[in-house]
Design a protein around this motif. Sequence first.
Motif, mmCIF file in Angstrom:
data_model
loop_
_atom_site.group_PDB
_atom_site.id
_atom_site.type_symbol
_atom_site.label_atom_id
_atom_site.label_comp_id
_atom_site.label_asym_id
_atom_site.label_seq_id
_atom_site.Cartn_x
_atom_site.Cartn_y
_atom_site.Cartn_z
ATOM 1 N N ARG A 107 -12.328 -110.133 33.050
ATOM 2 C CA ARG A 107 -13.761 -109.968 33.402
ATOM 3 C C ARG A 107 -14.112 -111.535 32.030
ATOM 4 O O ARG A 107 -13.777 -111.955 31.696
ATOM 5 C CB ARG A 107 -14.486 -108.638 32.533
ATOM 6 C CG ARG A 107 -14.062 -108.070 32.394
ATOM 7 C CD ARG A 107 -14.758 -106.331 31.204
ATOM 8 N NE ARG A 107 -14.751 -105.330 31.868
ATOM 9 C CZ ARG A 107 -15.675 -103.923 32.332
ATOM 10 N NH1 ARG A 107 -16.920 -104.709 32.911
ATOM 11 N NH2 ARG A 107 -15.073 -103.292 32.612
ATOM 12 N N TYR B 138 -18.032 -109.938 22.235
ATOM 13 C CA TYR B 138 -16.750 -109.465 22.523
ATOM 14 C C TYR B 138 -15.406 -109.898 22.091
ATOM 15 O O TYR B 138 -14.771 -108.937 22.350
ATOM 16 C CB TYR B 138 -16.954 -110.083 24.235
ATOM 17 C CG TYR B 138 -16.371 -109.472 25.337
ATOM 18 C CD1 TYR B 138 -16.413 -107.980 25.676
ATOM 19 C CD2 TYR B 138 -15.209 -110.106 25.831
ATOM 20 C CE1 TYR B 138 -15.667 -108.056 27.065
ATOM 21 C CE2 TYR B 138 -14.776 -109.824 27.262
ATOM 22 C CZ TYR B 138 -14.515 -108.309 26.761
ATOM 23 O OH TYR B 138 -13.935 -108.070 27.940
ATOM 24 N N LEU C 223 -7.428 -113.139 25.914
ATOM 25 C CA LEU C 223 -9.085 -112.419 24.946
ATOM 26 C C LEU C 223 -9.526 -114.167 24.459
ATOM 27 O O LEU C 223 -8.724 -113.878 23.522
ATOM 28 C CB LEU C 223 -9.003 -111.642 24.449
ATOM 29 C CG LEU C 223 -9.873 -111.087 23.936
ATOM 30 C CD1 LEU C 223 -11.460 -110.792 24.456
ATOM 31 C CD2 LEU C 223 -10.168 -110.154 22.261
ATOM 32 N N HIS D 65 -17.656 -101.217 26.127
ATOM 33 C CA HIS D 65 -18.527 -101.620 24.604
ATOM 34 C C HIS D 65 -19.761 -102.985 25.257
ATOM 35 O O HIS D 65 -20.486 -102.577 24.957
ATOM 36 C CB HIS D 65 -17.094 -103.225 24.322
ATOM 37 C CG HIS D 65 -18.363 -103.873 23.698
ATOM 38 N ND1 HIS D 65 -18.219 -103.824 22.356
ATOM 39 C CD2 HIS D 65 -18.204 -105.623 23.740
ATOM 40 C CE1 HIS D 65 -18.725 -104.964 22.259
ATOM 41 N NE2 HIS D 65 -18.618 -106.029 22.357
ATOM 42 N N LEU D 66 -19.599 -102.678 26.919
ATOM 43 C CA LEU D 66 -20.444 -103.314 27.249
ATOM 44 C C LEU D 66 -21.779 -102.429 27.505
ATOM 45 O O LEU D 66 -23.000 -102.804 27.244
ATOM 46 C CB LEU D 66 -19.870 -104.540 28.335
ATOM 47 C CG LEU D 66 -18.927 -105.462 28.800
ATOM 48 C CD1 LEU D 66 -18.571 -106.048 29.681
ATOM 49 C CD2 LEU D 66 -20.102 -106.555 27.768
ATOM 50 N N GLN E 34 -12.975 -107.738 19.870
ATOM 51 C CA GLN E 34 -12.779 -105.823 19.899
ATOM 52 C C GLN E 34 -11.369 -105.791 20.077
ATOM 53 O O GLN E 34 -10.586 -106.803 21.307
ATOM 54 C CB GLN E 34 -13.268 -105.326 20.612
ATOM 55 C CG GLN E 34 -15.103 -105.950 20.730
ATOM 56 C CD GLN E 34 -15.791 -105.280 20.680
ATOM 57 O OE1 GLN E 34 -15.977 -103.431 19.761
ATOM 58 N NE2 GLN E 34 -16.626 -106.250 19.018
ATOM 59 N N HIS F 133 -12.667 -100.165 25.069
ATOM 60 C CA HIS F 133 -12.609 -100.672 26.104
ATOM 61 C C HIS F 133 -13.796 -101.504 26.925
ATOM 62 O O HIS F 133 -14.941 -101.666 26.643
ATOM 63 C CB HIS F 133 -11.985 -99.052 27.635
ATOM 64 C CG HIS F 133 -11.161 -98.611 27.503
ATOM 65 N ND1 HIS F 133 -10.965 -97.543 27.442
ATOM 66 C CD2 HIS F 133 -9.629 -98.834 27.077
ATOM 67 C CE1 HIS F 133 -10.198 -96.760 27.284
ATOM 68 N NE2 HIS F 133 -9.071 -98.387 26.535
ATOM 69 N N PRO F 134 -13.461 -102.277 27.634
ATOM 70 C CA PRO F 134 -14.672 -103.633 27.940
ATOM 71 C C PRO F 134 -16.156 -102.819 28.399
ATOM 72 O O PRO F 134 -16.589 -102.576 28.267
ATOM 73 C CB PRO F 134 -14.298 -104.379 29.073
ATOM 74 C CG PRO F 134 -12.195 -104.685 28.511
ATOM 75 C CD PRO F 134 -12.560 -103.406 28.109
ATOM 76 N N PHE G 91 -9.078 -104.490 22.740
ATOM 77 C CA PHE G 91 -9.147 -103.880 24.074
ATOM 78 C C PHE G 91 -7.982 -102.553 23.892
ATOM 79 O O PHE G 91 -8.092 -102.489 25.421
ATOM 80 C CB PHE G 91 -9.699 -104.688 25.163
ATOM 81 C CG PHE G 91 -11.203 -104.847 24.658
ATOM 82 C CD1 PHE G 91 -11.985 -104.474 25.463
ATOM 83 C CD2 PHE G 91 -11.260 -106.616 25.080
ATOM 84 C CE1 PHE G 91 -13.016 -104.482 24.795
ATOM 85 C CE2 PHE G 91 -12.129 -106.531 24.806
ATOM 86 C CZ PHE G 91 -13.888 -105.998 24.936
ATOM 87 N N SER H 134 -11.199 -112.193 29.623
ATOM 88 C CA SER H 134 -10.714 -111.013 29.623
ATOM 89 C C SER H 134 -9.786 -110.801 30.247
ATOM 90 O O SER H 134 -9.559 -110.698 31.045
ATOM 91 C CB SER H 134 -10.705 -110.054 29.299
ATOM 92 O OG SER H 134 -11.712 -109.172 29.253
ATOM 93 N N VAL I 131 -17.914 -112.980 30.605
ATOM 94 C CA VAL I 131 -18.685 -112.294 30.340
ATOM 95 C C VAL I 131 -19.543 -113.522 29.436
ATOM 96 O O VAL I 131 -19.552 -114.624 29.076
ATOM 97 C CB VAL I 131 -18.182 -111.358 29.689
ATOM 98 C CG1 VAL I 131 -19.590 -110.632 28.370
ATOM 99 C CG2 VAL I 131 -17.669 -110.022 29.531
#
Length: 246
Positions: free
Chosen positions: A149, A159, A109, A172-173, A162, A168-169, A164, A133, A151
């Motif tokens: 990912r 981001y 991350l 969140h997104l 978080q 979870h991504p 995770f 991530s 982002v």
Amino acid sequence: MKIDVSRERSPARYEQVKIYITERIQDGEWKEGQKLPSESELVELLGVSRMTVHRALRELMTEGIVVRAQGVGTFVSRPAPKADLLELHDIADDILSSGHVHTAQVITLEAIRADIDLAFSFDMRPGSKLFHSVIVHFEDDIPLQVEERFVSPAFAPEYLQQDFTLTHPHRHLYHISGPDEIEHIVFAVAPTQELQSLLDIPPHAPCLQLVRRTWVKGRVVMKGIFTYPGSRYSLGGRRKSSSDDF
């Protein structure tokens, strides 16, 4: 009772071990999700070498008949969960909805600078900042997906803050904004050494890799690379056809 498989008619002893295991699975003696005898127990039971048992189990795993969890044991495979290409799903929801336990391990991350390929994917200048991530998702302690990912910080500025393992991504997104446009590309790939380690699979185990890009308000905000062991997961979808299909 010790069984001498060398007396069975079969091309090789490891094939005999495979037949012994698959017959018990097919007969229902060993059920989906059930733990198999250990390698040592199979060696003692069948009167063959550990190398023979190891090869048989490795091939059965590649064929999707069993799954192995490092430090835990070998289990009869369950039917592979199926992901719909036409919709965005949270892997955690897929696992939980099938009645199993989901856990996640965050490997990476961080903030990075976009190389030429990433800059092209995001329509930005090389060297621009991105968040990165890598997370491994587990179903009942068996690794099911490596989620990588990239982002856009402008889209998801928090981001990196978080946890995770708890949220979870995907969630969140999606909470920030649902995508206006999605691109999916699926590949069959051979696992890298890193993927072999993260997914606990042998070098030649086939993998499915889904590459996804999402747009919000005309800009690419996320590129994801999702890798699954081919024996543990499947990808598919169904929708109403249009005149542009075929």
